[in-house]
Design a protein around this motif. Structure first.
Motif, short mmCIF file in Angstrom:
data_model
loop_
_atom_site.label_atom_id
_atom_site.label_comp_id
_atom_site.label_asym_id
_atom_site.label_seq_id
_atom_site.Cartn_x
_atom_site.Cartn_y
_atom_site.Cartn_z
N UNK A 23 -4.06 -17.38 -7.29
CA UNK A 23 -2.97 -17.82 -8.24
C UNK A 23 -1.90 -17.62 -7.04
N UNK A 24 -0.85 -18.39 -7.36
CA UNK A 24 0.33 -18.48 -6.37
C UNK A 24 1.59 -19.42 -6.94
N UNK A 25 2.56 -19.20 -6.57
CA UNK A 25 3.49 -20.30 -6.48
C UNK A 25 3.40 -20.95 -5.27
N UNK A 26 2.59 -22.08 -5.02
CA UNK A 26 2.60 -22.73 -3.84
C UNK A 26 3.23 -23.74 -3.47
N UNK A 27 4.34 -24.15 -4.58
CA UNK A 27 4.99 -25.15 -3.98
C UNK A 27 6.68 -24.69 -4.43
N UNK A 28 6.59 -23.23 -4.59
CA UNK A 28 8.14 -22.72 -4.71
C UNK A 28 8.99 -23.28 -6.09
#
Length: 115
Positions: free
Chosen positions: A8-13
């Motif tokens: 998981x992560x904030x891939x598109x900021x």
């Protein structure tokens, strides 16, 4: 698919957490458009990142204290972290990525804000 590790992560900021999958060879397939489907790459679609190598375990965390999660991998007690947030390994040095030794082979990484 079989053999992938969830990430998981904030891939598109955008400040929202999205899903993804990591291959054991260092490829990240990430849901950059946040629709919870793999729709390939291209404008407004998903993204493939290459950061890691065979045997490395994926990790995500805010490695540079900018409020956004970056990618990284752990291998045999060595952490390779994308500290500049460009989703690529740039080597180490000012404005680049970082390497830390913490742990050993067989350890499970746990990421958090410990301060």
């Amino acid at each position: 698919a079989a053999g992938l590790t969830p990430v998981v992560g904030d891939w598109n900021r955008d400040g929202q957490v999205e899903i993804g999958a990591y291959t054991g060879a260092g490829t990240w397939y990430v849901d950059a458009n946040r629709n919870y489907l793999w729709d390939g790459t291209g404008s407004g679609k998903d993204t493939i990142l290459n950061f890691g190598f065979a045997g490395a375990i994926p990790v995500t965390g805010d490695w540079n204290q900018d409020g956004v999660f970056e990618i990284g991998v752990l291998n045999a007690g060595t952490w390779y972290l994308d500290a500049n947030g460009d989703n690529a390994w740039d080597g180490t040095g000012p404005g680049k990525d970082v390497v830390y030794a913490f742990g050993a082979s067989g350890f499970t990484p746990v990421v958090g804000d410990w301060t």
